[in-house]
Design an enzyme around this catalytic site. Sequence first.
Site, PDB file in Angstrom:
ATOM      1  N   ARG A 181       0.814  -1.228   0.000  1.00  0.00           N
ATOM      2  CA  ARG A 181       0.000   0.000   0.000  1.00  0.00           C
ATOM      3  C   ARG A 181       0.846   1.277   0.000  1.00  0.00           C
ATOM      4  O   ARG A 181       0.353   2.352  -0.276  1.00  0.00           O
ATOM      5  CB  ARG A 181      -0.956   0.008   1.189  1.00  0.00           C
ATOM      6  CG  ARG A 181      -0.278   0.115   2.522  1.00  0.00           C
ATOM      7  CD  ARG A 181      -1.249   0.118   3.680  1.00  0.00           C
ATOM      8  NE  ARG A 181      -0.533   0.212   4.938  1.00  0.00           N
ATOM      9  CZ  ARG A 181      -1.074   0.046   6.125  1.00  0.00           C
ATOM     10  NH1 ARG A 181      -2.348  -0.235   6.215  1.00  0.00           N
ATOM     11  NH2 ARG A 181      -0.360   0.155   7.208  1.00  0.00           N
ATOM     12  N   HIS A 229       5.269   1.633   0.261  1.00  0.00           N
ATOM     13  CA  HIS A 229       6.597   1.623  -0.373  1.00  0.00           C
ATOM     14  C   HIS A 229       7.116   0.207  -0.483  1.00  0.00           C
ATOM     15  O   HIS A 229       7.078  -0.538   0.491  1.00  0.00           O
ATOM     16  CB  HIS A 229       7.649   2.352   0.490  1.00  0.00           C
ATOM     17  CG  HIS A 229       7.274   3.705   0.948  1.00  0.00           C
ATOM     18  ND1 HIS A 229       7.355   4.795   0.123  1.00  0.00           N
ATOM     19  CD2 HIS A 229       6.859   4.159   2.148  1.00  0.00           C
ATOM     20  CE1 HIS A 229       6.979   5.868   0.810  1.00  0.00           C
ATOM     21  NE2 HIS A 229       6.670   5.502   2.039  1.00  0.00           N
ATOM     22  N   SER A 266      13.927   2.508  25.921  1.00  0.00           N
ATOM     23  CA  SER A 266      15.350   2.290  25.663  1.00  0.00           C
ATOM     24  C   SER A 266      15.613   0.959  24.971  1.00  0.00           C
ATOM     25  O   SER A 266      16.648   0.342  25.158  1.00  0.00           O
ATOM     26  CB  SER A 266      16.142   2.329  26.969  1.00  0.00           C
ATOM     27  OG  SER A 266      15.944   1.116  27.691  1.00  0.00           O
ATOM     28  N   ALA A 277      16.004  -0.968  21.128  1.00  0.00           N
ATOM     29  CA  ALA A 277      16.931  -0.622  20.043  1.00  0.00           C
ATOM     30  C   ALA A 277      16.591   0.723  19.391  1.00  0.00           C
ATOM     31  O   ALA A 277      17.480   1.564  19.202  1.00  0.00           O
ATOM     32  CB  ALA A 277      16.925  -1.732  18.997  1.00  0.00           C
ATOM     33  N   ALA A 317       9.391   5.913  21.786  1.00  0.00           N
ATOM     34  CA  ALA A 317       9.828   4.625  21.206  1.00  0.00           C
ATOM     35  C   ALA A 317       9.448   3.522  22.179  1.00  0.00           C
ATOM     36  O   ALA A 317      10.296   2.889  22.797  1.00  0.00           O
ATOM     37  CB  ALA A 317      11.330   4.653  20.953  1.00  0.00           C
ATOM     38  N   ALA A 337      14.064  -7.575  11.015  1.00  0.00           N
ATOM     39  CA  ALA A 337      13.941  -7.759   9.563  1.00  0.00           C
ATOM     40  C   ALA A 337      14.486  -9.107   9.113  1.00  0.00           C
ATOM     41  O   ALA A 337      13.890  -9.788   8.275  1.00  0.00           O
ATOM     42  CB  ALA A 337      14.692  -6.632   8.845  1.00  0.00           C
ATOM     43  N   HIS A 354      44.963 -12.512  13.213  1.00  0.00           N
ATOM     44  CA  HIS A 354      45.516 -11.443  14.061  1.00  0.00           C
ATOM     45  C   HIS A 354      46.104 -10.356  13.166  1.00  0.00           C
ATOM     46  O   HIS A 354      46.715 -10.672  12.158  1.00  0.00           O
ATOM     47  CB  HIS A 354      46.616 -12.023  14.956  1.00  0.00           C
ATOM     48  CG  HIS A 354      47.366 -10.989  15.729  1.00  0.00           C
ATOM     49  ND1 HIS A 354      46.878 -10.443  16.903  1.00  0.00           N
ATOM     50  CD2 HIS A 354      48.555 -10.378  15.507  1.00  0.00           C
ATOM     51  CE1 HIS A 354      47.746  -9.556  17.362  1.00  0.00           C
ATOM     52  NE2 HIS A 354      48.765  -9.497  16.535  1.00  0.00           N
TER      53      HIS A 354
END
Length: 464
Positions: A36, A38, A181, A183, A268, A318, A443
């Site tokens: 619908r 992107h 807090s 991600a 968030a 994802a 290394h």
Amino acid sequence: MAAKSFDLIVIGAGPGGYVAAIRGAQLGLSVAIVEREHLGGICLNWGCIPTKALLRSSEVFHLMQRASEFGLKVDNIGYDLEAVVKRSRKVAGQLSGGIGHLMKKNKVSVFMGAATLAGKGKVSVKSKDGEETLTAKNIVLATGARARNLPGLEADGKRVWMYKDALQPPHMPKKLLVIGSGAIGIEFASFYNTLGADTTVVEVMDRILPVEDEEISKFAKKQFEKQGMKIMQKAVVKQLDRADDKVTAHIETGGKVTKHEFDTVISAVGIVGNVEDLGLEDLGVKIDRTHVVTDEYCRTGVEGLYAIGDIAGAPWLAHKASHEGVMVAELIAGQHAHPVKPESIAGCTYCHPQVASVGYTEAKAKELGFDVKVGRFPFIGNGKAIALGEPEGMIKTVFDAKTGELLGAHMVGAEVTELIQGYVVGRQLETTEEDLMNTVFPHPTLSEMMHESVLDAYGRVIHM
């Protein structure tokens, strides 16, 4: 008009949906995908990718400020926020366009519009050009999720932002409050704090990055505080008083509410699945707290209907969605498919320092009844980390003392989001501590710390 018929219809073109469509097409199925908004979904357009582009800009800015440590001279250090955002949008745009190309290449029919399940095996697509019906024996729901809007803390795009606003900021925050807090919250806090915003993070749980191992959370908190971030744990934002030029947050800690003024707030506080207006209830699909209930093969219980990615629950990542997309396409094509195990999926957070983990935390392993052996190795003991000027960090490994199985790996520090994959592959191959100890790590690399952490769990660490 006759309905267009396919073997598989995928609803949603994010990293779950478009991958399911490609894999289905590779296996000879005729595939349609309905989107619908992107191609690439939230991840490519408004999530994983553009945030990494922003964070890269802030990382370079941070390094510019440290130039003298590396014997370099840089004058008049500054940034142009508009140009930083423009680069981020360009990166997202380039990748979104690439998905269109992949659909064409794999002969996947793309329908831009809003999908509804019009009955078993039937999808109705509404677009600006009208409505059409598609039919298929198999339908995959990959509609994703959106940011949770808590009552009273709703975004307005001016002073109170969601992730979309934070990706295209109307102004540079001077005094910023980040609520949550996980991600997403920590990545935005890290970005704006590095660019000079006076940043406060409020977390309702007893520690930041609550899904991570406790030691890693504590280490990360110390680093953020060193960078000037203020962190309030076991704290709740009760209300926001909005004015034209500021927001007053009422924050409760320890039963006491105090008022704090900010010019910008980023919310968030988790996500909710996009389950509305799809016609799921009519088909008898079970929904639990905005997520579609599925079995380990992403089957919904309604014949021929699958749900993958964020809409099908945690972990909301994802790469989990993509893997489920492949599995479901293979299942539909009659192949032998392997279910995705949540504890084998790595989590990566791109704050500074980075955080990455896979498998069980030490506390979870003990709670599950394992007798554990734990190893640790600090970045300060690694030559490459010191040469990079990144001596702050640690790697922690958790083993089953009885079998030597790697139960979990947890990291904080430079580039750990790239390093974690070594342990992910190890777990997939059912590697034991012996295999890891006998592996020769190159290394000088940061990856040597992964070896040392394993050695430490068994009392054999060399460089500490």
